[in-house]
Scaffold this motif. Structure first.
Motif, PDB file in Angstrom:
ATOM      1  N   THR A  47       0.853  -1.192   0.000  1.00  0.00           N
ATOM      2  CA  THR A  47       0.000   0.000   0.000  1.00  0.00           C
ATOM      3  C   THR A  47       0.886   1.238   0.000  1.00  0.00           C
ATOM      4  OG1 THR A  47      -1.715  -1.195   1.210  1.00  0.00           O
ATOM      5  CG2 THR A  47      -1.873   1.205   1.188  1.00  0.00           C
ATOM      6  N   ILE A  48       0.695   2.066  -1.024  1.00  0.00           N
ATOM      7  CA  ILE A  48       1.568   3.220  -1.239  1.00  0.00           C
ATOM      8  C   ILE A  48       0.736   4.501  -1.315  1.00  0.00           C
ATOM      9  CG2 ILE A  48       3.234   4.285  -2.818  1.00  0.00           C
ATOM     10  CD1 ILE A  48       3.951   1.438  -3.769  1.00  0.00           C
ATOM     11  N   TRP A  70      -3.365   1.909  -3.726  1.00  0.00           N
ATOM     12  CA  TRP A  70      -2.935   3.308  -3.745  1.00  0.00           C
ATOM     13  C   TRP A  70      -3.794   4.180  -2.851  1.00  0.00           C
ATOM     14  CZ3 TRP A  70       1.556   4.538  -5.831  1.00  0.00           C
ATOM     15  CH2 TRP A  70       2.128   3.615  -6.717  1.00  0.00           C
ATOM     16  N   GLY A  71      -3.135   5.138  -2.209  1.00  0.00           N
ATOM     17  CA  GLY A  71      -3.825   6.156  -1.439  1.00  0.00           C
ATOM     18  C   GLY A  71      -3.400   7.526  -1.919  1.00  0.00           C
ATOM     19  N   LEU A  80      -3.767  16.295   6.240  1.00  0.00           N
ATOM     20  CA  LEU A  80      -4.101  15.452   5.099  1.00  0.00           C
ATOM     21  C   LEU A  80      -4.854  14.220   5.589  1.00  0.00           C
ATOM     22  CD1 LEU A  80      -0.637  15.466   3.275  1.00  0.00           C
ATOM     23  CD2 LEU A  80      -2.673  16.781   2.639  1.00  0.00           C
ATOM     24  N   THR A  81      -5.874  13.820   4.845  1.00  0.00           N
ATOM     25  CA  THR A  81      -6.486  12.513   5.047  1.00  0.00           C
ATOM     26  C   THR A  81      -6.172  11.727   3.780  1.00  0.00           C
ATOM     27  OG1 THR A  81      -8.625  13.191   4.127  1.00  0.00           O
ATOM     28  CG2 THR A  81      -8.343  13.409   6.514  1.00  0.00           C
ATOM     29  N   TRP A  82      -6.080  10.434   3.918  1.00  0.00           N
ATOM     30  CA  TRP A  82      -5.674   9.574   2.795  1.00  0.00           C
ATOM     31  C   TRP A  82      -6.798   8.626   2.461  1.00  0.00           C
ATOM     32  CZ3 TRP A  82      -1.294  10.631   0.248  1.00  0.00           C
ATOM     33  CH2 TRP A  82      -0.402  11.515   0.872  1.00  0.00           C
ATOM     34  N   HIS A  83      -7.095   8.540   1.162  1.00  0.00           N
ATOM     35  CA  HIS A  83      -8.197   7.703   0.693  1.00  0.00           C
ATOM     36  C   HIS A  83      -7.705   6.760  -0.399  1.00  0.00           C
ATOM     37  CE1 HIS A  83     -11.384  10.082   2.715  1.00  0.00           C
ATOM     38  NE2 HIS A  83     -10.448  11.007   2.644  1.00  0.00           N
ATOM     39  N   GLN A 107     -11.074   5.493   3.648  1.00  0.00           N
ATOM     40  CA  GLN A 107      -9.928   6.197   4.202  1.00  0.00           C
ATOM     41  C   GLN A 107      -8.869   5.190   4.651  1.00  0.00           C
ATOM     42  OE1 GLN A 107     -11.195   9.397   6.672  1.00  0.00           O
ATOM     43  NE2 GLN A 107      -9.139   9.887   7.360  1.00  0.00           N
ATOM     44  N   LEU A 108      -7.600   5.552   4.493  1.00  0.00           N
ATOM     45  CA  LEU A 108      -6.494   4.714   4.917  1.00  0.00           C
ATOM     46  C   LEU A 108      -5.918   5.235   6.229  1.00  0.00           C
ATOM     47  CD1 LEU A 108      -4.727   4.379   1.460  1.00  0.00           C
ATOM     48  CD2 LEU A 108      -5.775   2.510   2.747  1.00  0.00           C
TER      49      LEU A 108
END
Length: 186
Positions: A47-48, A70-71, A80-83, A107-108
């Protein structure tokens, strides 16, 4: 207080990036992707976190063809939020003009991430990066849950400098990838 040296350097390097022809930009971006694909750090990651190219940053979109999860970031207040995002998923354009994954996408969390590909204006031989001045990545990478995840700054060769002006809050990267080099600081 804005570091004037950083602001001037940022303007100069972004202008230089814009001066690349579309053909050079695509070729250099392709070479960066090829270099990354052959790095064990990338190959071993499942997961990157990445970014959507903005202001003629290196374009990493061909990496999306690999078998990775991918996020991509969304700006939320000062963080930042990562999705999760894959080609074909929906996206929006934020207040800065940057593409973001749709807020409805999963979300990650930090414990799911193996590698972070960090957009940069420049990087130096000590592993520091020059960003866009918003502090989003430095704030995130200073948090204990994020600072153990390997980070790779992505730049073109001309933006790899001997030394950058740094502030006490600047967070060093673990590596930098350009079209001709992968520099590992560990």
């Amino acid at each position: 207080m804005v570091n004037q040296n950083k602001a001037n350097l940022r303007r100069f390097l972004i202008k230089k990036r814009y001066s690349l022809s579309q053909e050079d930009w695509k070729e250099k971006s392709y070479l960066i992707c090829e270099k990354l694909k052959h790095e064990p750090l990338f190959q071993q990651s499942k997961t990157i976190l990445s970014y959507f190219s903005f202001r003629q940053e290196p374009d990493l979109s061909i990496l999306l063809e690999t078998d990775k999860k991918w996020g991509f970031p969304r700006c939320f207040e000062q963080s930042l939020t990562w999705h999760c995002w894959q080609p074909g998923d929906s996206y929006n354009i934020n207040q800065y003009g940057i593409l973001e994954p749709d807020v409805s996408l999963p979300q990650l969390k930090s414990d799911e991430i193996d590698l972070i590909l960090v957009p940069c204006v420049a990087c130096d031989a000590q592993g520091y990066r020059l960003g866009y001045g918003g502090g989003f990545y430095d704030r995130m990478l200073s948090l204990p849950e994020w600072n153990q995840i390997p980070t790779v700054g992505i730049i073109f060769d001309f933006a790899y400098l001997p030394q950058l002006p740094i502030d006490i809050w600047d967070q060093p990267l673990n590596a930098v990838c350009t079209e001709s080099n992968f520099i590992d600081y560990n």
